[in-house]
Design a protein around this motif. Structure first.
Motif, short mmCIF file in Angstrom:
data_model
loop_
_atom_site.label_atom_id
_atom_site.label_comp_id
_atom_site.label_asym_id
_atom_site.label_seq_id
_atom_site.Cartn_x
_atom_site.Cartn_y
_atom_site.Cartn_z
N SER A 176 76.71 96.30 27.12
CA SER A 176 75.56 96.76 28.07
C SER A 176 74.52 95.58 27.84
CB SER A 176 75.08 97.60 27.58
OG SER A 176 75.95 98.81 28.92
N ASN A 177 73.97 95.41 28.76
CA ASN A 177 73.01 94.21 28.91
C ASN A 177 73.19 92.80 28.06
OD1 ASN A 177 70.21 93.38 27.19
ND2 ASN A 177 70.37 94.34 29.19
N VAL A 178 74.58 92.56 28.04
CA VAL A 178 74.89 91.30 27.32
C VAL A 178 74.91 90.11 28.65
CG1 VAL A 178 77.70 90.76 27.97
CG2 VAL A 178 76.70 89.83 25.81
N GLY A 179 74.69 90.46 29.60
CA GLY A 179 74.23 89.28 30.60
C GLY A 179 75.71 89.39 31.69
N LYS A 180 76.27 89.74 32.62
CA LYS A 180 77.46 90.09 33.11
C LYS A 180 77.16 89.47 34.11
CE LYS A 180 79.37 94.11 32.08
NZ LYS A 180 77.95 93.84 30.48
N SER A 181 75.97 90.83 34.79
CA SER A 181 75.30 90.96 35.87
C SER A 181 75.23 89.51 36.79
CB SER A 181 74.77 91.42 36.72
OG SER A 181 76.57 93.28 35.73
N SER A 182 74.14 88.94 35.32
CA SER A 182 73.51 87.78 35.92
C SER A 182 74.11 86.94 36.17
CB SER A 182 72.16 87.97 34.40
OG SER A 182 71.07 88.99 34.37
N LEU A 183 75.05 86.61 35.34
CA LEU A 183 76.02 85.27 34.69
C LEU A 183 77.02 85.27 36.43
CD1 LEU A 183 77.17 82.91 33.38
CD2 LEU A 183 79.36 84.30 32.69
N THR A 200 71.75 93.62 38.25
CA THR A 200 70.77 93.63 36.52
C THR A 200 70.01 94.62 36.69
OG1 THR A 200 69.69 91.37 37.75
CG2 THR A 200 71.93 91.37 37.21
N SER A 201 69.44 94.24 35.59
CA SER A 201 68.57 95.24 34.67
C SER A 201 68.24 94.95 33.88
CB SER A 201 68.46 97.01 34.54
OG SER A 201 67.64 97.14 34.22
N ALA A 202 66.62 94.49 33.13
CA ALA A 202 66.59 94.68 31.55
C ALA A 202 67.48 95.54 30.50
CB ALA A 202 64.97 94.67 31.49
N THR A 203 67.38 97.05 31.39
CA THR A 203 67.77 98.14 30.51
C THR A 203 69.10 98.52 30.61
OG1 THR A 203 65.67 99.09 31.77
CG2 THR A 203 67.42 100.84 30.13
N PRO A 204 69.72 98.46 29.63
CA PRO A 204 71.14 98.40 29.37
C PRO A 204 71.92 99.04 30.22
CG PRO A 204 70.73 98.15 27.34
CD PRO A 204 69.21 98.50 28.26
N GLY A 205 73.10 99.70 30.94
CA GLY A 205 73.68 100.41 31.16
C GLY A 205 73.64 100.46 32.82
N LYS A 206 73.25 99.50 33.41
CA LYS A 206 72.63 99.42 34.61
C LYS A 206 74.24 99.43 35.58
CE LYS A 206 70.54 98.10 38.47
NZ LYS A 206 69.49 99.14 38.68
N THR A 207 75.01 98.51 35.52
CA THR A 207 76.25 98.22 36.62
C THR A 207 77.44 99.88 35.41
OG1 THR A 207 76.24 96.13 36.14
CG2 THR A 207 78.31 97.19 36.20
N MET A 208 77.19 100.53 36.60
CA MET A 208 78.45 101.68 36.03
C MET A 208 80.35 102.08 36.83
SD MET A 208 76.54 103.79 35.13
CE MET A 208 77.06 105.22 34.98
N THR A 212 76.43 84.17 25.83
CA THR A 212 75.17 84.27 27.14
C THR A 212 74.12 83.89 26.70
OG1 THR A 212 75.51 86.27 26.81
CG2 THR A 212 77.26 86.29 27.86
N LYS A 213 73.12 83.55 27.30
CA LYS A 213 72.29 83.46 26.70
C LYS A 213 71.46 82.78 25.63
CE LYS A 213 71.19 88.89 27.49
NZ LYS A 213 70.50 89.95 27.36
N SER A 214 72.29 81.30 26.06
CA SER A 214 71.44 80.12 25.21
C SER A 214 70.68 80.09 25.52
CB SER A 214 72.70 79.23 25.78
OG SER A 214 72.49 78.21 26.81
N ASP A 215 69.85 80.37 25.87
CA ASP A 215 68.38 79.56 26.49
C ASP A 215 67.81 80.07 25.72
OD1 ASP A 215 67.47 81.85 28.40
OD2 ASP A 215 69.24 81.57 28.57
N LYS A 216 67.48 80.90 24.66
CA LYS A 216 67.20 81.80 23.68
C LYS A 216 66.55 81.36 22.50
CE LYS A 216 66.35 86.09 26.38
NZ LYS A 216 65.22 87.40 25.95
N LEU A 217 67.78 80.41 22.03
CA LEU A 217 68.12 79.64 20.71
C LEU A 217 67.73 78.07 21.43
CD1 LEU A 217 71.42 81.93 19.68
CD2 LEU A 217 69.22 82.16 18.63
N SER A 257 74.04 80.24 30.36
CA SER A 257 72.41 80.66 30.63
C SER A 257 72.28 81.13 31.53
CB SER A 257 71.13 79.72 29.67
OG SER A 257 69.99 79.89 30.71
N SER A 258 72.22 81.60 31.81
CA SER A 258 71.67 82.45 33.45
C SER A 258 70.45 81.78 33.87
CB SER A 258 71.83 83.92 33.64
OG SER A 258 73.06 84.21 33.66
N GLU A 259 69.83 82.18 32.89
CA GLU A 259 68.72 81.39 32.61
C GLU A 259 68.13 79.82 33.77
OE1 GLU A 259 66.62 84.00 32.53
OE2 GLU A 259 64.56 82.80 33.15
#
Ligand code: GTP
Ligand code: MG
Length: 201
Positions: free
Chosen positions: A32-39, A52-60, A142-147, A177-179
């Motif tokens: 959860s929150n790894v960035g599936k929906s954003s991707l 998408t959501s900053a809170t985990p558990g968005k996609t059910m 994912t989230k390679s922009d953060k590093l 990076s979805s960013e």
């Protein structure tokens, strides 16, 4: 590959209610929150296609998106969200596992790993389970922009090294990076190559 159309088709918890027909599909899984929906939104160039959501558990649910009228991207719920409680986590796990084991149209599963983290047991166990069940998969960090570059490389190498302890040969991996849209062309052209091997596409 150009994405000329991307349409939401259906959401459900039941693999038997997923779209019929034999269009190939590519599903996204991970914590959860790894960035599936954003991707999915980044790949299709459509911001609000998958929720998408900053809170985990968005996609059910299992969400099907029809791309270019002849293949699907599938957004799955994430695993390992502790706040769902044990029962909730088990329900999600059943949805995910049933989909993966039973969905014949699933051509490739993209397993998303957070590039910021050291190898996580929950992901390693999940990948092990895929191997035991002969599920075709590839990996997306994912989230390679953060590093920063050096740290990113170090984390990915460490993940690959850990995976090599269990696997002689590793599936393809991508960095995203979805960013800033890193990895978009590579992932789409990988899908395109697979689609090309499938009759009629
Ligand atoms: P669940 O549906 O809860 O399983 O989560 P998910 O894996 O679909 O994650 P989602 O796409 O909803 O993203 C979770 C959070 O991470 C959101 O706040 C996103 O904006 C953020 N995020 C996702 N991808 C990236 C990325 O590549 N870079 C950055 N900086 N943030 C990202
Ligand atoms: Mg999601």
């Amino acid at each position: 590959m150009e994405i000329s159309s991307a349409e939401f088709v259906i959401s459900n918890t039941n693999v038997n209610k997923c779209p019929s027909g034999d269009f190939p599909e590519y599903a996204f899984i991970g914590r959860s929150n790894v960035g599936k929906s954003s991707l999915i939104n980044m790949l299709t160039n459509r911001k609000g296609l998958a929720m998408t959501s900053a809170t985990p558990g968005k996609t059910m649910l299992i969400n099907h998106f029809l791309i270019n009228k002849n293949w699907y991207l599938v957004d799955l719920p994430g695993y390992g969200y502790a706040k769902r409680g044990l029962k909730g986590q088990e329900q999600i796990r059943t949805i995910i596992e049933t989909y993966i084991l039973q969905r014949k149209q699933m051509t490739n599963l993209f397993v998303l790993l957070d590039s910021r983290l050291t190898p996580q047991k929950i992901d390693l166990d999940f990948i092990e389970w895929l191997g035991m069940n002969n599920i075709p998969f590839s990996i997306i960090f994912t989230k390679s922009d953060k590093l920063k570059g050096g740290q990113l490389k170090q984390n990915i190498n460490s993940y690959l090294k850990t995976l090599h302890e269990h696997w002689e040969e590793l599936p393809p991996h991508f960095i995203s990076s979805s960013e800033n849209r890193t990895g978009r062309l590579e992932i789409l052209s990988y899908i395109e190559q697979i689609n090309k091997t499938i009759h009629n596409l």
